[in-house]
Design a protein around this motif. Structure first.
Motif, PDB file in Angstrom:
ATOM      1  N   GLU A  20       7.132  13.223  12.133  1.00 36.06           N
ATOM      2  CA  GLU A  20       6.631  13.278  10.768  1.00 36.06           C
ATOM      3  C   GLU A  20       7.808  13.221   9.802  1.00 36.06           C
ATOM      4  N   THR A  21       7.736  12.322   8.838  1.00 33.57           N
ATOM      5  CA  THR A  21       8.803  12.210   7.852  1.00 33.57           C
ATOM      6  C   THR A  21       8.221  12.347   6.457  1.00 33.57           C
ATOM      7  N   THR A  22       9.019  12.866   5.592  1.00 29.47           N
ATOM      8  CA  THR A  22       8.623  12.982   4.195  1.00 29.47           C
ATOM      9  C   THR A  22       9.705  12.357   3.339  1.00 29.47           C
ATOM     10  N   PHE A  23       9.314  11.923   2.175  1.00 27.45           N
ATOM     11  CA  PHE A  23      10.246  11.285   1.260  1.00 27.45           C
ATOM     12  C   PHE A  23       9.999  11.832  -0.126  1.00 27.45           C
ATOM     13  N   LYS A  24      11.030  12.310  -0.742  1.00 28.43           N
ATOM     14  CA  LYS A  24      10.912  12.825  -2.097  1.00 28.43           C
ATOM     15  C   LYS A  24      11.827  12.016  -2.996  1.00 28.43           C
ATOM     16  N   ALA A  25      11.285  11.590  -4.108  1.00 30.81           N
ATOM     17  CA  ALA A  25      12.069  10.834  -5.084  1.00 30.81           C
ATOM     18  C   ALA A  25      12.052  11.602  -6.394  1.00 30.81           C
ATOM     19  N   ASP A  26      12.771  12.701  -6.402  1.00 34.63           N
ATOM     20  CA  ASP A  26      12.768  13.518  -7.596  1.00 34.63           C
ATOM     21  C   ASP A  26      14.064  13.393  -8.392  1.00 34.63           C
ATOM     22  N   LYS A  27      14.961  12.537  -7.959  1.00 33.43           N
ATOM     23  CA  LYS A  27      16.207  12.352  -8.690  1.00 33.43           C
ATOM     24  C   LYS A  27      15.972  11.398  -9.854  1.00 33.43           C
ATOM     25  N   GLU A  28      16.564  11.723 -10.961  1.00 35.13           N
ATOM     26  CA  GLU A  28      16.470  10.869 -12.148  1.00 35.13           C
ATOM     27  C   GLU A  28      17.298   9.610 -11.903  1.00 35.13           C
ATOM     28  N   GLY A  29      16.748   8.479 -12.244  1.00 35.85           N
ATOM     29  CA  GLY A  29      17.478   7.225 -12.105  1.00 35.85           C
ATOM     30  C   GLY A  29      17.406   6.613 -10.722  1.00 35.85           C
ATOM     31  N   SER A  30      16.535   7.103  -9.856  1.00 36.83           N
ATOM     32  CA  SER A  30      16.385   6.512  -8.530  1.00 36.83           C
ATOM     33  C   SER A  30      15.788   5.120  -8.669  1.00 36.83           C
ATOM     34  N   LYS A  31      16.308   4.183  -7.901  1.00 37.47           N
ATOM     35  CA  LYS A  31      15.787   2.817  -7.939  1.00 37.47           C
ATOM     36  C   LYS A  31      15.242   2.454  -6.571  1.00 37.47           C
ATOM     37  N   PHE A  32      14.175   1.700  -6.586  1.00 38.40           N
ATOM     38  CA  PHE A  32      13.556   1.225  -5.369  1.00 38.40           C
ATOM     39  C   PHE A  32      13.547  -0.295  -5.382  1.00 38.40           C
ATOM     40  N   THR A  33      13.674  -0.877  -4.228  1.00 32.36           N
ATOM     41  CA  THR A  33      13.578  -2.322  -4.097  1.00 32.36           C
ATOM     42  C   THR A  33      12.283  -2.632  -3.360  1.00 32.36           C
ATOM     43  N   ILE A  34      11.457  -3.441  -3.992  1.00 39.07           N
ATOM     44  CA  ILE A  34      10.193  -3.843  -3.387  1.00 39.07           C
ATOM     45  C   ILE A  34      10.387  -5.222  -2.787  1.00 39.07           C
ATOM     46  N   HIS A  35       9.970  -5.380  -1.541  1.00 43.59           N
ATOM     47  CA  HIS A  35      10.181  -6.649  -0.853  1.00 43.59           C
ATOM     48  C   HIS A  35       8.897  -7.427  -0.603  1.00 43.59           C
ATOM     49  N   THR A  36       7.766  -6.758  -0.484  1.00 39.55           N
ATOM     50  CA  THR A  36       6.534  -7.446  -0.112  1.00 39.55           C
ATOM     51  C   THR A  36       5.349  -6.916  -0.896  1.00 39.55           C
ATOM     52  N   ILE A  37       4.515  -7.859  -1.337  1.00 38.52           N
ATOM     53  CA  ILE A  37       3.213  -7.511  -1.905  1.00 38.52           C
ATOM     54  C   ILE A  37       2.181  -8.248  -1.075  1.00 38.52           C
ATOM     55  N   LYS A  38       1.152  -7.518  -0.661  1.00 41.10           N
ATOM     56  CA  LYS A  38       0.108  -8.106   0.165  1.00 41.10           C
ATOM     57  C   LYS A  38      -1.243  -7.854  -0.487  1.00 41.10           C
ATOM     58  N   TYR A  39      -1.983  -8.924  -0.725  1.00 44.93           N
ATOM     59  CA  TYR A  39      -3.334  -8.842  -1.252  1.00 44.93           C
ATOM     60  C   TYR A  39      -4.309  -9.204  -0.145  1.00 44.93           C
ATOM     61  N   ALA A  40      -5.261  -8.337   0.106  1.00 50.37           N
ATOM     62  CA  ALA A  40      -6.322  -8.615   1.072  1.00 50.37           C
ATOM     63  C   ALA A  40      -7.635  -8.617   0.294  1.00 50.37           C
ATOM     64  N   VAL A  41      -8.301  -9.765   0.259  1.00 49.37           N
ATOM     65  CA  VAL A  41      -9.530  -9.905  -0.513  1.00 49.37           C
ATOM     66  C   VAL A  41     -10.681 -10.276   0.414  1.00 49.37           C
ATOM     67  N   SER A  42     -11.876  -9.939  -0.048  1.00 47.13           N
ATOM     68  CA  SER A  42     -13.059 -10.243   0.759  1.00 47.13           C
ATOM     69  C   SER A  42     -14.107 -11.018  -0.040  1.00 47.13           C
ATOM     70  N   SER A  43     -13.700 -11.568  -1.182  1.00 45.62           N
ATOM     71  CA  SER A  43     -14.612 -12.413  -1.946  1.00 45.62           C
ATOM     72  C   SER A  43     -13.802 -13.347  -2.848  1.00 45.62           C
ATOM     73  N   GLN A  44     -14.450 -14.393  -3.280  1.00 45.67           N
ATOM     74  CA  GLN A  44     -13.802 -15.360  -4.154  1.00 45.67           C
ATOM     75  C   GLN A  44     -13.503 -14.731  -5.519  1.00 45.67           C
ATOM     76  N   GLU A  45     -14.352 -13.830  -5.967  1.00 50.27           N
ATOM     77  CA  GLU A  45     -14.148 -13.180  -7.259  1.00 50.27           C
ATOM     78  C   GLU A  45     -12.882 -12.317  -7.246  1.00 50.27           C
ATOM     79  N   GLU A  46     -12.631 -11.628  -6.153  1.00 49.88           N
ATOM     80  CA  GLU A  46     -11.419 -10.825  -6.038  1.00 49.88           C
ATOM     81  C   GLU A  46     -10.179 -11.704  -6.065  1.00 49.88           C
ATOM     82  N   LEU A  47     -10.270 -12.856  -5.461  1.00 48.70           N
ATOM     83  CA  LEU A  47      -9.145 -13.786  -5.442  1.00 48.70           C
ATOM     84  C   LEU A  47      -8.839 -14.294  -6.843  1.00 48.70           C
TER      85      LEU A  47
END
Length: 118
Positions: A20-47
């Motif tokens: 079990e791991t935990t992650f706390k981001a309570d430091k001021e000025g912490s930066k995160f790098t996002i590498h992937t966004i995934k969209y999963a849709v189940s209808s044409q309207e959502e798309l």
């Protein structure tokens, strides 16, 4: 025999709780790098409802040379052919406009396939 089961039980409990791991981001000025966004849709309207401007906003903190990836998954189990498709585009953050353009084209193509497959 009783000691064997006791030691095995304790080792199993220890190994489970140690994963079990935990992650706390309570430091001021912490930066995160996002590498992937995934969209999963189940209808044409959502798309069609995807906000493309949000994609730019999500990656604004990345460095220009960071690699990013957009993934779309469409799963229509209720369509006549149980349509399922996915698309992935990746590149550097500095090329985000061209990546979004490619994803828009891909989303339009998938949307056409979905409408033909109803």
């Amino acid at each position: 025999m009783k000691q064997f089961f006791t030691i095995t039980f304790l080792l199993a409990c220890f190994s489970i709780s140690s994963q079990e791991t935990t992650f706390k981001a309570d430091k001021e000025g912490s930066k995160f790098t996002i590498h992937t966004i995934k969209y999963a849709v189940s209808s044409q309207e959502e798309l069609k409802a995807i906000n493309w401007n949000d994609m730019k906003e999500i990656f604004k903190e990345n460095k220009p040379e960071d690699l990013i990836e957009f993934v779309f998954e469409v799963d229509l189990p209720e369509s006549k052919n149980k349509f399922k498709s996915s698309m992935k585009v990746s590149g550097e953050t500095k090329n985000i406009d061209s990546l979004i353009h490619k994803m828009k084209k891909g989303a339009k193509a998938i949307s056409k396939l979905v409408s033909n497959n109803k």
